[in-house]
Design a protein around this motif. Sequence first.
Motif, PDB file in Angstrom:
ATOM      1  N   MET A   1      12.890   5.001   7.356  1.00 30.50           N
ATOM      2  CA  MET A   1      13.183   3.839   6.505  1.00 30.50           C
ATOM      3  C   MET A   1      11.868   3.219   6.047  1.00 30.50           C
ATOM      4  SD  MET A   1      15.318   0.364   7.393  1.00 30.50           S
ATOM      5  CE  MET A   1      16.853   1.238   7.593  1.00 30.50           C
ATOM      6  N   SER A   2      11.547   3.364   4.762  1.00 31.80           N
ATOM      7  CA  SER A   2      10.242   2.931   4.268  1.00 31.80           C
ATOM      8  C   SER A   2      10.069   1.431   4.346  1.00 31.80           C
ATOM      9  CB  SER A   2      10.058   3.410   2.832  1.00 31.80           C
ATOM     10  OG  SER A   2      11.055   2.882   1.991  1.00 31.80           O
ATOM     11  N   SER A   3      11.167   0.660   4.280  1.00 37.41           N
ATOM     12  CA  SER A   3      11.039  -0.797   4.335  1.00 37.41           C
ATOM     13  C   SER A   3      10.493  -1.266   5.669  1.00 37.41           C
ATOM     14  CB  SER A   3      12.405  -1.459   4.064  1.00 37.41           C
ATOM     15  OG  SER A   3      13.343  -1.072   5.034  1.00 37.41           O
ATOM     16  N   LEU A   4      10.633  -0.466   6.737  1.00 34.79           N
ATOM     17  CA  LEU A   4      10.077  -0.847   8.025  1.00 34.79           C
ATOM     18  C   LEU A   4       8.573  -0.948   7.967  1.00 34.79           C
ATOM     19  CD1 LEU A   4      12.278   1.230  10.467  1.00 34.79           C
ATOM     20  CD2 LEU A   4      12.389  -1.216   9.978  1.00 34.79           C
ATOM     21  N   ARG A   5       7.917  -0.124   7.125  1.00 38.38           N
ATOM     22  CA  ARG A   5       6.473  -0.247   6.973  1.00 38.38           C
ATOM     23  C   ARG A   5       6.120  -1.634   6.462  1.00 38.38           C
ATOM     24  NH1 ARG A   5       4.952   5.400   3.846  1.00 38.38           N
ATOM     25  NH2 ARG A   5       6.129   6.804   5.176  1.00 38.38           N
ATOM     26  N   PHE A   6       6.921  -2.125   5.510  1.00 36.33           N
ATOM     27  CA  PHE A   6       6.667  -3.462   5.004  1.00 36.33           C
ATOM     28  C   PHE A   6       6.900  -4.509   6.075  1.00 36.33           C
ATOM     29  CE2 PHE A   6       8.896  -7.294   3.817  1.00 36.33           C
ATOM     30  CZ  PHE A   6       7.837  -8.000   3.299  1.00 36.33           C
ATOM     31  N   LEU A   7       8.006  -4.390   6.840  1.00 34.17           N
ATOM     32  CA  LEU A   7       8.341  -5.409   7.826  1.00 34.17           C
ATOM     33  C   LEU A   7       7.255  -5.528   8.880  1.00 34.17           C
ATOM     34  CD1 LEU A   7      12.120  -4.567   8.146  1.00 34.17           C
ATOM     35  CD2 LEU A   7      11.121  -6.598   7.101  1.00 34.17           C
ATOM     36  N   ALA A   8       6.742  -4.413   9.343  1.00 29.21           N
ATOM     37  CA  ALA A   8       5.657  -4.473  10.311  1.00 29.21           C
ATOM     38  C   ALA A   8       4.433  -5.121   9.699  1.00 29.21           C
ATOM     39  CB  ALA A   8       5.322  -3.069  10.805  1.00 29.21           C
ATOM     40  N   ALA A   9       4.117  -4.758   8.471  1.00 33.21           N
ATOM     41  CA  ALA A   9       2.956  -5.341   7.810  1.00 33.21           C
ATOM     42  C   ALA A   9       3.157  -6.822   7.571  1.00 33.21           C
ATOM     43  CB  ALA A   9       2.698  -4.628   6.474  1.00 33.21           C
ATOM     44  N   ALA A  10       4.339  -7.208   7.159  1.00 32.24           N
ATOM     45  CA  ALA A  10       4.590  -8.605   6.855  1.00 32.24           C
ATOM     46  C   ALA A  10       4.433  -9.477   8.080  1.00 32.24           C
ATOM     47  CB  ALA A  10       5.995  -8.777   6.282  1.00 32.24           C
ATOM     48  N   ILE A  11       4.961  -9.003   9.199  1.00 34.02           N
ATOM     49  CA  ILE A  11       4.855  -9.794  10.427  1.00 34.02           C
ATOM     50  C   ILE A  11       3.406  -9.917  10.864  1.00 34.02           C
ATOM     51  CG2 ILE A  11       5.475  -9.862  12.865  1.00 34.02           C
ATOM     52  CD1 ILE A  11       8.091  -8.402  12.013  1.00 34.02           C
ATOM     53  N   ALA A  12       2.654  -8.815  10.845  1.00 33.02           N
ATOM     54  CA  ALA A  12       1.260  -8.848  11.286  1.00 33.02           C
ATOM     55  C   ALA A  12       0.377  -9.616  10.338  1.00 33.02           C
ATOM     56  CB  ALA A  12       0.727  -7.431  11.451  1.00 33.02           C
ATOM     57  N   ILE A  13       0.534  -9.425   9.049  1.00 39.98           N
ATOM     58  CA  ILE A  13      -0.332 -10.038   8.058  1.00 39.98           C
ATOM     59  C   ILE A  13      -0.024 -11.509   7.849  1.00 39.98           C
ATOM     60  CG2 ILE A  13      -0.969 -10.005   5.613  1.00 39.98           C
ATOM     61  CD1 ILE A  13      -0.518  -7.006   5.724  1.00 39.98           C
ATOM     62  N   LEU A  14       1.279 -11.923   7.886  1.00 44.32           N
ATOM     63  CA  LEU A  14       1.667 -13.268   7.481  1.00 44.32           C
ATOM     64  C   LEU A  14       1.872 -14.197   8.654  1.00 44.32           C
ATOM     65  CD1 LEU A  14       4.085 -12.351   4.571  1.00 44.32           C
ATOM     66  CD2 LEU A  14       1.651 -12.861   4.500  1.00 44.32           C
ATOM     67  N   ILE A  15       1.168 -13.967   9.751  1.00 41.22           N
ATOM     68  CA  ILE A  15       1.151 -14.924  10.852  1.00 41.22           C
ATOM     69  C   ILE A  15       0.202 -16.042  10.462  1.00 41.22           C
ATOM     70  CG2 ILE A  15       0.654 -15.286  13.274  1.00 41.22           C
ATOM     71  CD1 ILE A  15       1.042 -12.291  13.630  1.00 41.22           C
ATOM     72  N   VAL A  16       0.695 -17.221  10.304  1.00 40.35           N
ATOM     73  CA  VAL A  16      -0.149 -18.304   9.825  1.00 40.35           C
ATOM     74  C   VAL A  16      -0.036 -19.473  10.795  1.00 40.35           C
ATOM     75  CG1 VAL A  16      -0.675 -19.795   7.882  1.00 40.35           C
ATOM     76  CG2 VAL A  16       0.349 -17.569   7.491  1.00 40.35           C
ATOM     77  N   VAL A 244       8.761 -12.063  -0.169  1.00 40.08           N
ATOM     78  CA  VAL A 244       8.083 -10.996  -0.903  1.00 40.08           C
ATOM     79  C   VAL A 244       9.121 -10.329  -1.804  1.00 40.08           C
ATOM     80  CG1 VAL A 244       6.796  -8.838  -0.755  1.00 40.08           C
ATOM     81  CG2 VAL A 244       6.443 -10.612   0.963  1.00 40.08           C
ATOM     82  N   ASP A 245       8.883 -10.354  -3.094  1.00 42.32           N
ATOM     83  CA  ASP A 245       9.777  -9.727  -4.059  1.00 42.32           C
ATOM     84  C   ASP A 245       9.246  -8.341  -4.391  1.00 42.32           C
ATOM     85  OD1 ASP A 245      11.514 -11.962  -4.275  1.00 42.32           O
ATOM     86  OD2 ASP A 245      10.058 -12.939  -5.592  1.00 42.32           O
ATOM     87  N   LEU A 246       9.894  -7.317  -3.850  1.00 40.76           N
ATOM     88  CA  LEU A 246       9.529  -5.943  -4.122  1.00 40.76           C
ATOM     89  C   LEU A 246      10.345  -5.409  -5.297  1.00 40.76           C
ATOM     90  CD1 LEU A 246       9.426  -4.689  -0.426  1.00 40.76           C
ATOM     91  CD2 LEU A 246       7.500  -5.426  -1.836  1.00 40.76           C
ATOM     92  N   GLU A 247      10.024  -4.194  -5.723  1.00 39.85           N
ATOM     93  CA  GLU A 247      10.707  -3.636  -6.884  1.00 39.85           C
ATOM     94  C   GLU A 247      12.199  -3.460  -6.633  1.00 39.85           C
ATOM     95  OE1 GLU A 247       7.995  -2.546  -5.528  1.00 39.85           O
ATOM     96  OE2 GLU A 247       6.429  -2.213  -7.040  1.00 39.85           O
ATOM     97  N   TRP A 248      12.571  -3.169  -5.394  1.00 42.46           N
ATOM     98  CA  TRP A 248      13.962  -2.816  -5.102  1.00 42.46           C
ATOM     99  C   TRP A 248      14.701  -3.854  -4.259  1.00 42.46           C
ATOM    100  CZ3 TRP A 248       9.676  -1.065  -2.723  1.00 42.46           C
ATOM    101  CH2 TRP A 248       9.622  -1.106  -1.338  1.00 42.46           C
ATOM    102  N   VAL A 249      13.988  -4.842  -3.716  1.00 42.50           N
ATOM    103  CA  VAL A 249      14.652  -5.827  -2.861  1.00 42.50           C
ATOM    104  C   VAL A 249      13.716  -7.013  -2.631  1.00 42.50           C
ATOM    105  CG1 VAL A 249      13.810  -4.886  -0.673  1.00 42.50           C
ATOM    106  CG2 VAL A 249      16.031  -6.045  -0.731  1.00 42.50           C
ATOM    107  N   SER A 250      14.294  -8.182  -2.347  1.00 47.71           N
ATOM    108  CA  SER A 250      13.521  -9.350  -1.914  1.00 47.71           C
ATOM    109  C   SER A 250      13.628  -9.454  -0.397  1.00 47.71           C
ATOM    110  CB  SER A 250      14.048 -10.629  -2.561  1.00 47.71           C
ATOM    111  OG  SER A 250      13.774 -10.640  -3.940  1.00 47.71           O
ATOM    112  N   VAL A 251      12.489  -9.596   0.256  1.00 43.57           N
ATOM    113  CA  VAL A 251      12.446  -9.730   1.706  1.00 43.57           C
ATOM    114  C   VAL A 251      12.026 -11.164   2.034  1.00 43.57           C
ATOM    115  CG1 VAL A 251      11.413  -8.866   3.837  1.00 43.57           C
ATOM    116  CG2 VAL A 251      11.858  -7.303   1.941  1.00 43.57           C
ATOM    117  N   VAL A 252      12.798 -11.817   2.894  1.00 40.62           N
ATOM    118  CA  VAL A 252      12.576 -13.225   3.210  1.00 40.62           C
ATOM    119  C   VAL A 252      12.459 -13.396   4.722  1.00 40.62           C
ATOM    120  CG1 VAL A 252      13.499 -15.573   3.073  1.00 40.62           C
ATOM    121  CG2 VAL A 252      13.833 -13.970   1.166  1.00 40.62           C
ATOM    122  N   MET A 253      11.430 -14.113   5.144  1.00 39.24           N
ATOM    123  CA  MET A 253      11.243 -14.458   6.539  1.00 39.24           C
ATOM    124  C   MET A 253      11.414 -15.958   6.706  1.00 39.24           C
ATOM    125  SD  MET A 253       8.228 -13.310   9.194  1.00 39.24           S
ATOM    126  CE  MET A 253       6.845 -14.177   8.474  1.00 39.24           C
TER     127      MET A 253
END
Length: 261
Positions: A1-16, A244-253
């Motif tokens: 599932m390619s979206s998992l690459r984004f989810l891992a990146a989003a969690i690690a990168i967007l810790i604020v 994050v609005d991607l080409e195929w879906v919006s991901v919201v945390m």
Amino acid sequence: MSSLRFLAAAIAILIVFPAQAGAMKLDYDIYAGGLFLVSGEMKLDLGSDRYTAGVEAKGGRLVDLLSRWSYKASADGRVENGVQVAPEEFRSFRSQRKRKRALNMDYDKDGNVAVMADPPQSELSANAVAPEFRPNTLDPVSAMVGVIAAGSASGCTGTFPVFDGRRRYDVIVTSNGIDTLEKSSRNMHAGAAEKCTILLRPVAGFERDRDEEDFFRYGMDRTATAWFAKPLAGGPPVPVRIQVDLEWVSVVMNLVSATAT
């Protein structure tokens, strides 16, 4: 599932986390196209001269059924001049069914970084970022600690150089002023929040990332919108929503709970 690459990146990168906030625990839920995917827990202990931060994430029922995916990352280091972070170590562990991957990065006082992966990286991955692009960079967790540590006096602003062990990119943060979030059963915060743009700009190591479904892609900036507010009485602003609005879906945390620890 390619979206998992984004989810891992989003969690690690967007810790604020805000500067000198004391210890806190933030819980988030992540949705893609309205479908619940991942729950995440973020922790921070940030003092005047030291910081420790970490994240844990696990797939919801659907993701767990499809991939048994989970992710952990942590970082600690120094805080210099009250606003600038300097990592000393970064640890991450990713699991997807039988595939396990650990990544360790250690930093010396001159800002040089040593990378160790288990299983070892291929020669191509290990050399994807040339040595001259690695010194004086931040791991993804430390980068987002630095975003707010540096911006505590001036809001969302700054450019933060990141090396995640394989890719080198800049995190560029700008403020868009005050916005209002509507009440939602999925988000604990409603009302005024600072709206910020977080831009991820590729620098090196992206040459193999050409799949249109990949979050990290060669030659393409990625943009997230984040809202910051104060969920704890008397506490500092933290991210209450990231989109994050991607080409195929919006991901919201969404932030679902916040606790002082």
